[in-house]
Design a protein around this motif. Structure first.
Motif, mmCIF file in Angstrom:
data_model
loop_
_atom_site.group_PDB
_atom_site.id
_atom_site.type_symbol
_atom_site.label_atom_id
_atom_site.label_comp_id
_atom_site.label_asym_id
_atom_site.label_seq_id
_atom_site.Cartn_x
_atom_site.Cartn_y
_atom_site.Cartn_z
ATOM 1 N N GLN A 1 132.761 37.266 -11.641
ATOM 2 C CA GLN A 1 132.632 37.071 -13.082
ATOM 3 C C GLN A 1 131.280 36.463 -13.423
ATOM 4 N N THR A 2 130.576 37.060 -14.367
ATOM 5 C CA THR A 2 129.310 36.514 -14.853
ATOM 6 C C THR A 2 129.609 35.396 -15.843
ATOM 7 N N ILE A 3 128.955 34.235 -15.653
ATOM 8 C CA ILE A 3 129.309 33.046 -16.435
ATOM 9 C C ILE A 3 128.050 32.309 -16.873
ATOM 10 N N LEU A 4 128.068 31.841 -18.117
ATOM 11 C CA LEU A 4 127.050 30.927 -18.630
ATOM 12 C C LEU A 4 127.755 29.635 -19.007
ATOM 13 N N VAL A 5 127.322 28.524 -18.414
ATOM 14 C CA VAL A 5 127.982 27.234 -18.611
ATOM 15 C C VAL A 5 127.059 26.259 -19.323
ATOM 16 N N ILE A 6 127.587 25.609 -20.346
ATOM 17 C CA ILE A 6 126.890 24.515 -21.013
ATOM 18 C C ILE A 6 127.719 23.263 -20.731
ATOM 19 N N ASP A 7 127.155 22.333 -20.004
ATOM 20 C CA ASP A 7 127.879 21.124 -19.648
ATOM 21 C C ASP A 7 126.865 20.062 -19.255
ATOM 22 N N LYS A 8 127.340 18.852 -18.960
ATOM 23 C CA LYS A 8 126.423 17.761 -18.651
ATOM 24 C C LYS A 8 126.570 17.239 -17.231
ATOM 25 N N TYR A 9 127.570 17.738 -16.493
ATOM 26 C CA TYR A 9 127.824 17.232 -15.146
ATOM 27 C C TYR A 9 126.974 18.000 -14.132
ATOM 28 N N VAL A 10 125.705 17.633 -14.053
ATOM 29 C CA VAL A 10 124.753 18.368 -13.246
ATOM 30 C C VAL A 10 125.167 18.405 -11.783
ATOM 31 N N GLU A 11 125.697 17.300 -11.273
ATOM 32 C CA GLU A 11 126.085 17.246 -9.865
ATOM 33 C C GLU A 11 127.133 18.303 -9.522
ATOM 34 N N LYS A 12 128.005 18.634 -10.480
ATOM 35 C CA LYS A 12 129.020 19.663 -10.265
ATOM 36 C C LYS A 12 128.455 21.063 -10.464
ATOM 37 N N LEU A 13 127.461 21.176 -11.320
ATOM 38 C CA LEU A 13 126.903 22.491 -11.624
ATOM 39 C C LEU A 13 125.944 22.986 -10.547
ATOM 40 N N ILE A 14 125.287 22.076 -9.841
ATOM 41 C CA ILE A 14 124.319 22.480 -8.815
ATOM 42 C C ILE A 14 124.976 23.360 -7.743
ATOM 43 N N PRO A 15 126.126 22.967 -7.159
ATOM 44 C CA PRO A 15 126.731 23.847 -6.162
ATOM 45 C C PRO A 15 127.418 25.076 -6.749
ATOM 46 N N LEU A 16 127.676 25.075 -8.042
ATOM 47 C CA LEU A 16 128.397 26.173 -8.685
ATOM 48 C C LEU A 16 127.466 27.285 -9.157
ATOM 49 N N ALA A 17 126.324 26.898 -9.730
ATOM 50 C CA ALA A 17 125.476 27.864 -10.429
ATOM 51 C C ALA A 17 124.319 28.368 -9.576
ATOM 52 N N ASP A 18 123.813 29.533 -9.973
ATOM 53 C CA ASP A 18 122.658 30.133 -9.299
ATOM 54 C C ASP A 18 121.350 29.586 -9.835
ATOM 55 N N HIS A 19 121.253 29.482 -11.165
ATOM 56 C CA HIS A 19 120.023 28.933 -11.745
ATOM 57 C C HIS A 19 120.333 28.197 -13.040
ATOM 58 N N HIS A 20 119.357 27.382 -13.457
ATOM 59 C CA HIS A 20 119.565 26.442 -14.548
ATOM 60 C C HIS A 20 118.379 26.466 -15.500
ATOM 61 N N SER A 21 118.680 26.296 -16.780
ATOM 62 C CA SER A 21 117.644 26.149 -17.800
ATOM 63 C C SER A 21 117.914 24.859 -18.558
ATOM 64 N N ILE A 22 116.865 24.104 -18.806
ATOM 65 C CA ILE A 22 116.994 22.841 -19.540
ATOM 66 C C ILE A 22 116.249 22.963 -20.864
ATOM 67 N N ILE A 23 116.935 22.578 -21.930
ATOM 68 C CA ILE A 23 116.363 22.664 -23.264
ATOM 69 C C ILE A 23 116.239 21.261 -23.845
ATOM 70 N N GLU A 24 115.157 21.029 -24.575
ATOM 71 C CA GLU A 24 114.904 19.730 -25.202
ATOM 72 C C GLU A 24 114.224 19.980 -26.537
ATOM 73 N N ARG A 25 114.805 19.462 -27.602
ATOM 74 C CA ARG A 25 114.254 19.619 -28.954
ATOM 75 C C ARG A 25 113.938 21.083 -29.278
ATOM 76 N N GLY A 26 114.873 21.958 -28.888
ATOM 77 C CA GLY A 26 114.752 23.359 -29.234
ATOM 78 C C GLY A 26 113.767 24.159 -28.415
ATOM 79 N N LYS A 27 113.257 23.575 -27.327
ATOM 80 C CA LYS A 27 112.307 24.287 -26.474
ATOM 81 C C LYS A 27 112.773 24.237 -25.027
ATOM 82 N N LEU A 28 112.537 25.325 -24.301
ATOM 83 C CA LEU A 28 112.852 25.341 -22.883
ATOM 84 C C LEU A 28 111.813 24.512 -22.143
ATOM 85 N N VAL A 29 112.282 23.517 -21.389
ATOM 86 C CA VAL A 29 111.335 22.612 -20.707
ATOM 87 C C VAL A 29 111.379 22.741 -19.191
ATOM 88 N N TRP A 30 112.420 23.423 -18.661
ATOM 89 C CA TRP A 30 112.498 23.573 -17.210
ATOM 90 C C TRP A 30 113.430 24.723 -16.889
#
Length: 236
Positions: free
Chosen positions: A187-216
Motif C-alpha cells: 500500500q502506498t502511504i503518505l503520513v503526517i505525524d510528529k513521532y519521528v522515531e516511529k516514522l524513521i523505520p516505517l517510511a522510505d523518505h521524509h519531507s520537512i515543511i516550515e512556514r509553508g516552505k520545504l526545508v529538508w
C-alpha cells in the motif's frame, strides 16, 4: 518505481494570506512517505491542496500521471486517494459495520479488494464492536475505524493526517503495527505525524515543511543521522 503523487512548486492561499510557498513533494508507488513539521507549518494545507479543498493557485499536482490541481474533491477521491483525517470524522449515528460498508468501493481495481472480514482481521477490536454506534467508541477505536473506512475504498494512495494524535501509547503502537502491515502489502502511504522515531523505520523518505516552505528532504538513513534537523523543525 513509478511516481504516484507529484507536487511541484505549489502555492496556496486563504484569501489574501499565502500559506504555501513553492512546496515540492513526491510519493512513489508502493512506498511510505512522510510530511513533517510543527503545527501551523503548512502540512494540513498541503493535504487540502492535494484533495482540492484548498486549491493551489500556483504550481502543479499530478496523481497517477494526471493533473489534478483544478479537479473537484469528489473526482480526486474517486481517482483513488483516501484520507484518514485529523479528528477522524466518523459517522456517530452509524454502527461500525455501517461506517465501513458505506464507503466500500474498489477504486484501485484490485483483484483482492478489502472486505469487512479483512478490516476485522486487521483490527479485531472493530469486529468485537461491529454493532456499536460510532459515538460509543473510544478515541483509539474511532481511529481504527477511520483507517478501516479509508481502506474499504481500496485506494491507490492512503493519506493519514495526525493518525496517532491524542491516542494512548498502546493504541499508537497498534496503529504503527497496522501501517507496517499495509506497507508489507504494497500500500502506498503518505503520513503526517510528529513521532519521528516511529516514522524513521516505517517510511522510505521524509519531507520537512516550515512556514509553508520545504526545508529538508531525504531518506530514513539521512534523517536518523540528522537528529538536529528534526529536533529543530519538528521537536516541541
Amino acid at each position: 518505481m513509478t511516481t504516484m503523487l507529484e507536487i511541484e512548486k505549489i502555492a496556496t492561499s486563504y484569501g489574501s494570506s499565502q500559506v504555501l510557498f513553492g512546496v515540492d513533494l513526491h510519493v512513489r508507488q508502493g512506498e511510505v512517505a512522510t510530511l513533517l513539521g510543527r503545527n501551523g507549518a503548512g502540512k494540513t494545507t498541503t493535504l487540502r491542496s492535494i484533495l482540492g479543498l484548498a486549491p493551489a493557485h500556483g504550481g502543479k499536482i499530478s496523481f497517477m500521471g494526471k493533473r489534478i490541481e483544478h479537479m473537484s474533491t469528489d473526482k480526486i477521491a474517486r481517482m483513488g486517494i483516501a484520507i484518514v483525517p485529523e479528528g477522524r470524522q466518523i459517522f456517530p449515528n452509524l454502527s461500525v459495520r455501517e461506517n465501513l460498508v458505506a464507503f466500500a468501493a474498489n477504486r484501485n481495481l484490485s483483484k483482492t479488494p478489502w472486505m469487512l472480514a479483512d478490516i476485522y482481521q486487521l483490527f479485531p477490536r472493530l469486529a468485537e464492536r461491529a454493532d456499536n454506534m460510532g459515538n460509543q467508541l473510544s478515541g483509539g477505536e474511532q481511529q481504527m475505524l477511520a483507517i478501516g473506512r479509508a481502506l474499504m475504498t481500496n485506494p491507490h494512495l492512503l493519506i493519514l493526517d495526525e493518525a496517532t494524535e491524542g491516542l494512548s501509547p498502546l493504541i499508537r503502537e497498534e496503529i504503527w503495527t497496522c501501517l507496517k502491515k499495509l506497507r508489507a502489502q504494497g500500500q502506498t502511504i503518505l503520513v503526517i505525524d510528529k513521532y519521528v522515531e516511529k516514522l524513521i523505520p516505517l517510511a522510505d523518505h521524509h519531507s520537512i515543511i516550515e512556514r509553508g516552505k520545504l526545508v529538508w528532504h531525504g531518506d530514513s538513513d539521512r534523517l536518523s543521522q540528522s537528529a538536529d534537523i528534526w529536533q529543530k523543525y519538528v521537536g516541541v
